[in-house]
Design a protein around this motif. Structure first.
Motif, PDB file in Angstrom:
ATOM      1  N   GLU A 143       0.843  -1.212  -0.030  1.00 55.71           N
ATOM      2  CA  GLU A 143       0.034   0.050  -0.045  1.00 55.71           C
ATOM      3  C   GLU A 143       0.719   1.155  -0.051  1.00 55.71           C
ATOM      4  OE1 GLU A 143      -2.979   0.478   3.143  1.00 55.71           O
ATOM      5  OE2 GLU A 143      -3.953  -1.435   2.362  1.00 55.71           O
ATOM      6  N   GLN A 174       2.999  -0.642  -5.022  1.00 54.29           N
ATOM      7  CA  GLN A 174       3.127  -1.966  -5.906  1.00 54.29           C
ATOM      8  C   GLN A 174       2.053  -2.925  -5.640  1.00 54.29           C
ATOM      9  OE1 GLN A 174       6.914  -2.720  -4.251  1.00 54.29           O
ATOM     10  NE2 GLN A 174       7.845  -2.708  -6.328  1.00 54.29           N
ATOM     11  N   LYS A 175       1.783  -3.874  -6.514  1.00 56.28           N
ATOM     12  CA  LYS A 175       0.977  -4.762  -6.348  1.00 56.28           C
ATOM     13  C   LYS A 175       1.345  -6.117  -6.032  1.00 56.28           C
ATOM     14  CE  LYS A 175      -3.533  -4.239  -8.419  1.00 56.28           C
ATOM     15  NZ  LYS A 175      -3.953  -3.235  -8.897  1.00 56.28           N
ATOM     16  N   GLU A 187       0.366  -9.922  -4.885  1.00 58.15           N
ATOM     17  CA  GLU A 187      -0.607 -10.798  -4.948  1.00 58.15           C
ATOM     18  C   GLU A 187      -0.334 -11.838  -3.581  1.00 58.15           C
ATOM     19  OE1 GLU A 187      -3.771 -10.566  -6.182  1.00 58.15           O
ATOM     20  OE2 GLU A 187      -3.291  -9.045  -7.453  1.00 58.15           O
TER      21      GLU A 187
END
Lengths: 238, 251
Positions: free
Chosen positions: A89, A93-94, A96
């Motif tokens: 957050e 960045q993402k 998963e």
């Protein structure tokens, strides 16, 4: 179904549980390899007395050995994803995190636990080598790394082998805790079979037998490795 | 030429070297004598920085080292130009006699394995152990181990070989063979030898220069005839009187 032990059922679950050996051994071997690398790093950091890092290494050894394996696994499994989520957050960045299989967390947890012990094993092993060996290496113009790798490491590894065997057998058994974080390994599978059939005695006899078999096998393997490494001690009484 | 300038060293409160000034000419055999605790081994070990002196200068030909400001590079260089023979032999336990000698040649001198082996065999023969090449340290007697130790040092062709009480850990019957090898290389090889020993017979016969130390200082130095034959200092006289009578071996 009236007998206490049903031999056909025994055979059936034995064959079924054999299929989970790769998971258990995979967990143990992967963690062992990673923990050895980690332990070696920690050892070198402490031997070279690198500032800050060596203090951190000491702290790690302290915690790694003080905490029960299960708690380490829980921390890794529940706390690490949260930490990663916050990190994601903050940086935008993402990650998963939900797609990371539980087995990865199990390996991380077991590595942390075993690495701390191996750091101490390696320290003891290095201390078992006479300090004159390093002095001799220095005296002929070797660097610390050359002396460490070519002389100290080779001699210390013979000392470390039985202790590493100990640690590995412990680790095989510790993998059963991975079931607590949903990894379906030998012990986990056994529990599921118990619940499905309502028969406990046979299942635990079989699973105990399999753990015993694996331990004996690896005990022998480590002994062979020790003899291979100790070729230079042939005929001496050490 | 090796020169010490004002070398000081303390272990805690115990000052072992109290300002040593001395020089050892190239190609000479210098024997350092003195009672236990006089600092002679510490002085020897401070040359290749197995013991780091607190202050002073160590000068090996063109290599000037100020001990207080010594760099890793300088330590590495002086170690490459010297070799040491230890009291407890310190052969690499995981290597055979031959591999012990090859080790420095391959790793430090960077010569090929085959060439190193050839060279190692020559040096092993030089110390009279040509047939023991494949033996590990624990399979050799103390005297044989020490001779391999000497061959390991010699093979590197160092400017200086440091002998740290090379015969002190040997039983009396084996002392002779090691001293004989040392005497032989003193005559055959043109390399500086600094020998810390209690073998006064060896000093008398082989040394060009004798240094007598006591209490961290050099009490007396000179040729063996001067120091051992006609000592001027009262402490030297006292030491020799007690020593010569029961520690002399024929070599």
């Amino acid at each position: 179904m009236n007998s206490i032990i049903d031999p056909y059922f025994l055979m059936e679950i034995f064959l079924k549980l054999l299929g989970y050996i790769p998971m258990t051994l995979g967990l143990a071997i992967t963690s062992m390899v990673l923990a050895s690398i980690l332990g070696l790093f920690m050892l070198i950091i402490r031997m070279k007395k690198i500032p800050v890092l060596s203090k951190l290494a000491e702290l790690y050894v302290l915690f790694g050995r003080a905490l029960p394996t299960m708690i380490i696994l829980y921390i890794v499994f529940f706390a690490l994803p949260i930490a990663l989520m916050i990190f994601a957050e903050k940086t935008g960045q993402k990650i998963e995190i939900n797609q990371v299989p539980a087995v990865v967390f199990a390996v991380i947890g077991l590595t942390i636990h075993t690495g701390a012990y191996l750091t101490e094993v390696f320290r003891a092993a290095v201390q078992s080598v006479d300090k004159g060996q390093m002095e001799a290496a220095y005296s002929i113009g070797m660097t610390w790394w050359q002396g460490f790798y070519r002389i100290i490491f080779r001699q210390a590894s013979v000392f470390a082998m039985p202790l590493m065997a100990n640690q590995f057998l412990n680790l095989i058994k510790s993998t059963s805790i991975a079931f607590m974080i949903t990894v379906m390994e030998l012990f986990g599978a056994a529990n599921v079979i118990c619940a499905d059939n309502n028969r406990y005695l046979e299942v635990y006899i079989v699973v105990a037998f399999i753990y015993w078999g694996m331990s004996v096998l690896f005990e022998k393997l480590f002994l062979v490795a020790e003899h291979k490494l100790a070729v230079f001690k042939k005929g001496s009484n050490l | 030429m090796i020169t010490f300038k004002n070398i000081h060293k303390s272990f805690g409160d115990n000052e072992v070297l109290k300002g040593i000034n001395a020089s050892v000419p190239t190609g000479s055999v210098t024997v350092i004598l003195g009672p236990s605790g006089s600092g002679k081994t510490t002085l020897l070990r401070s040359i290749n920085f197995l013991e780091k002196a607190d202050r002073g200068e160590i000068i090996l030909d063109d290599l000037h080292i100020d001990v207080e400001k010594v760099t890793k590079q300088e330590i590495h260089e002086i170690r490459q130009r010297t070799a040491m023979v230890f009291q407890s032999y310190n052969l690499f336990k995981n290597k055979t006699a031959l591999e012990n000698i090859m080790e420095g040649l391959i790793v430090v001198k960077k010569i090929s394995k085959a060439e190193a082996k050839e060279k190692a065999i020559i040096f092993l023969e030089k110390v009279g152990l040509g047939s023991k090449g494949d033996f590990y340290a624990h399979q050799l007697s103390g005297g044989q181990q020490q001779r391999v130790g000497i061959a390991r040092a010699l093979a590197l062709n160092p400017d200086v070989i440091l002998f740290d009480e090379p015969t002190s850990a040997l039983d009396p019957e084996l002392v002779g063979e090691v001293l004989e090898v040392m005497k032989k290389i003193a005559q055959e090889v043109n390399c500086t030898m600094i020998v810390v020993t209690h073998e006064i017979g060896f000093a008398r016969e082989v040394a060009d220069h004798v240094i007598f130390m006591d209490g961290g200082v050099i009490v007396e130095e000179g040729t063996p005839e001067q120091v051992l034959g006609a000592p001027k200092n009262e402490r030297t006289k006292q030491f020799l009187a007690r020593y010569v009578s029961f520690t002399e071996y024929n070599i």
